[in-house]
Design a protein around this motif. Structure first.
Motif, PDB file in Angstrom:
ATOM      1  N   THR A 101       0.934  -1.036  -0.090  1.00 55.25           N
ATOM      2  CA  THR A 101       0.055  -0.019  -0.016  1.00 55.25           C
ATOM      3  C   THR A 101       0.857   1.230   0.001  1.00 55.25           C
ATOM      4  O   THR A 101       2.029   1.064   0.010  1.00 55.25           O
ATOM      5  CB  THR A 101      -0.906   0.105   1.409  1.00 55.25           C
ATOM      6  N   ILE A 102       0.380   2.482  -0.074  1.00 55.22           N
ATOM      7  CA  ILE A 102       0.853   3.343   0.013  1.00 55.22           C
ATOM      8  C   ILE A 102       1.296   4.271   1.648  1.00 55.22           C
ATOM      9  O   ILE A 102       1.897   5.148   1.743  1.00 55.22           O
ATOM     10  CB  ILE A 102       0.183   4.729  -0.691  1.00 55.22           C
ATOM     11  N   LYS A 103       0.966   3.452   2.470  1.00 60.47           N
ATOM     12  CA  LYS A 103       1.198   3.782   3.873  1.00 60.47           C
ATOM     13  C   LYS A 103       2.624   3.591   4.237  1.00 60.47           C
ATOM     14  O   LYS A 103       3.184   2.762   3.774  1.00 60.47           O
ATOM     15  CB  LYS A 103       0.237   2.843   4.915  1.00 60.47           C
ATOM     16  N   PRO A 107       3.998  -3.282   4.392  1.00 66.72           N
ATOM     17  CA  PRO A 107       4.939  -4.281   4.284  1.00 66.72           C
ATOM     18  C   PRO A 107       5.183  -4.272   2.632  1.00 66.72           C
ATOM     19  O   PRO A 107       4.654  -3.887   1.778  1.00 66.72           O
ATOM     20  CB  PRO A 107       4.147  -5.639   4.563  1.00 66.72           C
ATOM     21  N   LYS A 108       6.131  -5.270   2.301  1.00 67.19           N
ATOM     22  CA  LYS A 108       6.508  -5.124   0.775  1.00 67.19           C
ATOM     23  C   LYS A 108       5.846  -6.313   0.309  1.00 67.19           C
ATOM     24  O   LYS A 108       5.232  -7.080   1.088  1.00 67.19           O
ATOM     25  CB  LYS A 108       7.908  -5.632   0.844  1.00 67.19           C
ATOM     26  N   VAL A 109       5.646  -6.098  -1.022  1.00 63.79           N
ATOM     27  CA  VAL A 109       4.916  -7.218  -1.859  1.00 63.79           C
ATOM     28  C   VAL A 109       5.581  -8.316  -1.690  1.00 63.79           C
ATOM     29  O   VAL A 109       6.932  -8.835  -2.073  1.00 63.79           O
ATOM     30  CB  VAL A 109       4.705  -6.873  -3.442  1.00 63.79           C
ATOM     31  N   LEU A 439       3.328   3.459 -12.763  1.00 62.77           N
ATOM     32  CA  LEU A 439       2.246   4.362 -12.394  1.00 62.77           C
ATOM     33  C   LEU A 439       1.646   3.701 -11.122  1.00 62.77           C
ATOM     34  O   LEU A 439       0.768   4.454 -10.360  1.00 62.77           O
ATOM     35  CB  LEU A 439       1.264   4.583 -13.418  1.00 62.77           C
ATOM     36  N   ARG A 440       1.994   2.427 -10.627  1.00 68.40           N
ATOM     37  CA  ARG A 440       1.472   1.819  -9.567  1.00 68.40           C
ATOM     38  C   ARG A 440       2.195   2.682  -8.289  1.00 68.40           C
ATOM     39  O   ARG A 440       3.254   2.707  -8.142  1.00 68.40           O
ATOM     40  CB  ARG A 440       1.886   0.480  -9.309  1.00 68.40           C
ATOM     41  N   HIS A 441       1.205   3.356  -7.436  1.00 71.26           N
ATOM     42  CA  HIS A 441       1.438   4.024  -6.334  1.00 71.26           C
ATOM     43  C   HIS A 441       2.302   5.270  -6.752  1.00 71.26           C
ATOM     44  O   HIS A 441       3.034   5.919  -6.044  1.00 71.26           O
ATOM     45  CB  HIS A 441       2.395   3.372  -5.464  1.00 71.26           C
ATOM     46  N   ALA A 442       2.293   5.740  -8.045  1.00 64.38           N
ATOM     47  CA  ALA A 442       3.064   7.152  -8.569  1.00 64.38           C
ATOM     48  C   ALA A 442       2.172   8.182  -7.740  1.00 64.38           C
ATOM     49  O   ALA A 442       0.856   8.359  -7.810  1.00 64.38           O
ATOM     50  CB  ALA A 442       2.749   7.061  -9.962  1.00 64.38           C
ATOM     51  N   SER A 443       2.748   9.084  -7.427  1.00 62.43           N
ATOM     52  CA  SER A 443       1.988  10.422  -6.729  1.00 62.43           C
ATOM     53  C   SER A 443       1.897  11.477  -7.565  1.00 62.43           C
ATOM     54  O   SER A 443       2.892  11.685  -8.578  1.00 62.43           O
ATOM     55  CB  SER A 443       2.885  10.915  -5.687  1.00 62.43           C
ATOM     56  N   PHE A 444       0.958  12.250  -7.573  1.00 62.86           N
ATOM     57  CA  PHE A 444       0.661  13.590  -8.150  1.00 62.86           C
ATOM     58  C   PHE A 444       0.423  14.625  -7.242  1.00 62.86           C
ATOM     59  O   PHE A 444       1.377  15.399  -7.064  1.00 62.86           O
ATOM     60  CB  PHE A 444      -0.755  13.314  -9.231  1.00 62.86           C
ATOM     61  N   ILE A 445      -0.890  14.815  -6.482  1.00 59.82           N
ATOM     62  CA  ILE A 445      -0.807  15.716  -5.468  1.00 59.82           C
ATOM     63  C   ILE A 445      -0.913  14.861  -4.421  1.00 59.82           C
ATOM     64  O   ILE A 445      -2.228  14.507  -3.772  1.00 59.82           O
ATOM     65  CB  ILE A 445      -1.717  16.756  -5.605  1.00 59.82           C
ATOM     66  N   ASP A 458      -1.718   7.824  -5.291  1.00 66.67           N
ATOM     67  CA  ASP A 458      -1.572   6.924  -6.194  1.00 66.67           C
ATOM     68  C   ASP A 458      -2.484   6.920  -7.374  1.00 66.67           C
ATOM     69  O   ASP A 458      -3.722   7.044  -7.431  1.00 66.67           O
ATOM     70  CB  ASP A 458      -2.027   5.559  -5.460  1.00 66.67           C
ATOM     71  N   LEU A 459      -1.985   7.123  -8.529  1.00 61.55           N
ATOM     72  CA  LEU A 459      -2.499   7.680  -9.820  1.00 61.55           C
ATOM     73  C   LEU A 459      -3.225   6.166 -10.453  1.00 61.55           C
ATOM     74  O   LEU A 459      -3.982   6.411 -11.289  1.00 61.55           O
ATOM     75  CB  LEU A 459      -1.491   8.127 -10.820  1.00 61.55           C
ATOM     76  N   SER A 460      -2.781   5.096  -9.804  1.00 57.81           N
ATOM     77  CA  SER A 460      -3.435   3.749 -10.336  1.00 57.81           C
ATOM     78  C   SER A 460      -4.908   3.384  -9.598  1.00 57.81           C
ATOM     79  O   SER A 460      -5.349   2.433  -9.993  1.00 57.81           O
ATOM     80  CB  SER A 460      -2.643   2.620 -10.215  1.00 57.81           C
ATOM     81  N   ALA A 461      -5.038   4.234  -8.561  1.00 60.94           N
ATOM     82  CA  ALA A 461      -6.160   4.171  -7.683  1.00 60.94           C
ATOM     83  C   ALA A 461      -7.173   5.172  -7.995  1.00 60.94           C
ATOM     84  O   ALA A 461      -6.614   6.495  -8.558  1.00 60.94           O
ATOM     85  CB  ALA A 461      -5.943   3.932  -6.186  1.00 60.94           C
ATOM     86  N   ALA A 462      -8.348   4.912  -7.546  1.00 61.32           N
ATOM     87  CA  ALA A 462      -9.581   6.029  -7.612  1.00 61.32           C
ATOM     88  C   ALA A 462      -9.315   7.117  -6.619  1.00 61.32           C
ATOM     89  O   ALA A 462      -8.482   7.051  -5.813  1.00 61.32           O
ATOM     90  CB  ALA A 462     -10.915   5.495  -7.314  1.00 61.32           C
TER      91      ALA A 462
END
Length: 535
Positions: A101-103, A107-109, A439-445, A458-462
């Protein structure tokens, strides 16, 4: 007298047999298998000891001596793997560069969960039997710790169904490719036919609606997949043919196997107990007697669907990053997007820059569309009169309408052309954004302005607060107000509901895609405003 001698000889033979085993063990001539440690028995049961090998075989193959099952660790800059020596199967495979997750404390995948580990990913079947539970194994080597640029191997030797199996698995510190050389030999003088199978397994990598877990395979360089969990649970799949690779994957990660000789393989896939399982079986291999070893090659990939790393991998593994029927559009868009990101360092800004470039390309079409709609607007009074005049004669109405369009040189579909052309671009970008690991977990704002509340991190999430979809819907409504109204009343009603329909549809879309559509609408509004002023 002869009977007494016969009974005496039999008794003497029995005494020698009873005394032989303890004496041979005491002198070190034979060894009993070491007992498997209690902590390992549940995960990898060990079969009973095999019969002693014939003396003539000792010159061909070394005497097989099973050893206790142990965990073997492999550390590289990219991942940390744990294997079980009783068959060489995976216990875990943790990716060091990817969080669940982005927290901050995420933990790692781990691509091999405890449930998946019980089904033996990186497993080898011999003549349809699971070698990790029906055979006996020994291990040569120790834990591996590889630095950048290094390679290292682990060797597992087993005896399964009278077949001597040697698994030499090579790990590379610079990628996620595991290369294996399997050596099979008959454990006696009798030739054998051996059928090998390679297994992978995983529990769902994600629960997201737009990131489904699936079984996927490359059938002669054609991407195939099965996403229905119910189908895989109830009936499973069995196919035969040329398979370059096959495995379990999501949009971003995959566990796959890729036999070096891909022809005439059998693919089997199922979901059992929530675990997605797949195996590729080779056709029978003829193994001569006298300990002659026959090599069989296979590659594995446990890791992210990184386009650059997969492009350098064998077995057409790069085809695992699948963009669907619009891949011819998605791939260049992703290349341009990556180019922009290399300069600005923010994927959200890179998406905005890409949107601007797409808008510039479609600028002439948009102008033509606007002019067509303006012409249609001027014809509306005449079209209204025709509808009233021929309200009971549809055929005559259509004929007069076409004549009107021809007289004033108006294309009624001209206003829709830019939208139709942009649909493939939209779908291509949609696939590019959904299937790009970058783009997984990529940040914008990351946070809402002036707060510590997580927003577009996270641009890959809603969008968690639906701000961007609502802004997108509002922009569509404003765009319609600036667009000349359609002459057809039914079309006007449909267009009136489009902002609502799109807003609902985009609520759970990945934020990166919503940002593209929002920026595209804002640029369209700017273009229309400019053309209105010019007019």
């Amino acid at each position: 007298m002869d009977d007494k001698r016969t009974f005496l000889a039999i008794g003497l033979a029995i005494a020698i047999l009873l005394a032989w085993t303890p004496l041979a063990e005491h002198m070190g001539w034979i060894q009993r298998p070491q007992p498997v440690a209690t902590t390992q028995e549940t995960a990898a049961p060990t079969a009973t000891a095999p019969a002693p090998a014939p003396a003539s075989q000792a010159a061909q193959l070394p005497v097989f001596t099973p050893s206790a099952g142990v965990e073997v660790k492999v550390e590289t800059p990219l991942y940390s793997a744990v294997l079980y020596s009783g068959g060489g199967t995976l216990r875990s495979f943790t990716l060091k560069r990817y969080d669940e997750t982005i927290k901050p404390d995420s933990p790692k995948v781990n691509l091999v969960s405890p449930d998946a580990a019980l089904t033996a990913p990186l497993g080898l079947t011999v003549n349809g039997q699971p070698s990790w539970s029906t055979g006996q194994w020994s291990f040569q080597g120790s834990d591996l710790k590889l630095e950048a640029g290094q390679q290292g191997s682990l060797t597992f030797i087993g005896l399964v169904d009278g077949v001597r199996v040697t698994r030499v698995i090579t790990f590379n510190a610079d990628n996620y490719l595991l290369s294996e050389n399997v050596l099979v030999a008959s454990d006696n003088q009798t030739p054998r036919t051996v059928r090998l199978g390679f297994t992978v397994a995983a529990t769902p990598f994600s629960t997201g609606k737009y990131d489904p877990t699936r079984l996927a395979w490359d059938a002669n360089q054609s991407f195939k997949e099965e996403t229905s969990e119910s189908t895989l649970t109830e009936t499973g799949i069995i196919e035969q043919g040329l398979f370059n690779w096959a495995g379990v994957m999501s949009n971003y990660f995959m566990n796959v196997t890729a036999p070096v000789d891909p022809d005439n393989l059998t693919l089997k896939g199922r979901v059992q107990g929530g675990v997605w399982r797949l195996a590729l079986e080779r056709p029978d291999v003829l193994v001569p007697g006298s300990g002659t070893e026959v090599p069989v090659g296979v590659n594995w990939w446990f890791g992210p669907k990184d386009r650059e790393l997969l492009a350098a991998a064998p077995d057409h593994l790069d085809q695992a990053v699948n963009f669907g029927m619009f891949s011819i559009i998605a791939r260049p868009l992703l290349t341009i997007l990556s180019f922009f990101h290399s300069y600005v360092g923010n994927w959200g800004i890179a998406i905005i820059m890409l949107t601007f470039c797409i808008r510039v390309v479609f600028w002439p079409l948009s102008q033509k569309s606007f002019k067509s709609m303006e012409q249609m607007k001027k014809l509306q009074p005449m079209m209204k009169k025709l509808r009233e005049k021929y309200k009971d004669d549809k055929e005559a109405l259509n004929r007069e309408m076409m004549q009107l369009y021809k007289t004033y040189k108006v294309n009624p579909a001209g206003g829709c052309l830019p939208i139709l052309v942009q649909i493939p671009v939209f779908i291509g970008l949609y696939q590019a954004l959904l299937n790009s690991i970058q783009l997984r977990h990529a940040s914008f704002i990351p946070h809402l302005p002036f707060t510590d509340i997580t927003w577009l991190a996270d641009l890959s999430a809603a969008d968690p607060f639906y701000i961007t979809p609502l802004l997108m819907g509002a922009s569509m409504f404003l765009q319609q107000r600036l667009t000349p109204a359609a002459g057809d009343p039914t079309q006007q009603k449909v267009m009136m509901f489009m902002p609502v329909i799109f807003t609902v549809m985009f609520l759970n879309f990945p934020a990166g895609l919503v940002i593209y559509w929002l920026c595209n609408n804002l640029l369209s509004i700017g273009q229309q405003w400019w053309m209105l002023r010019k007019a």
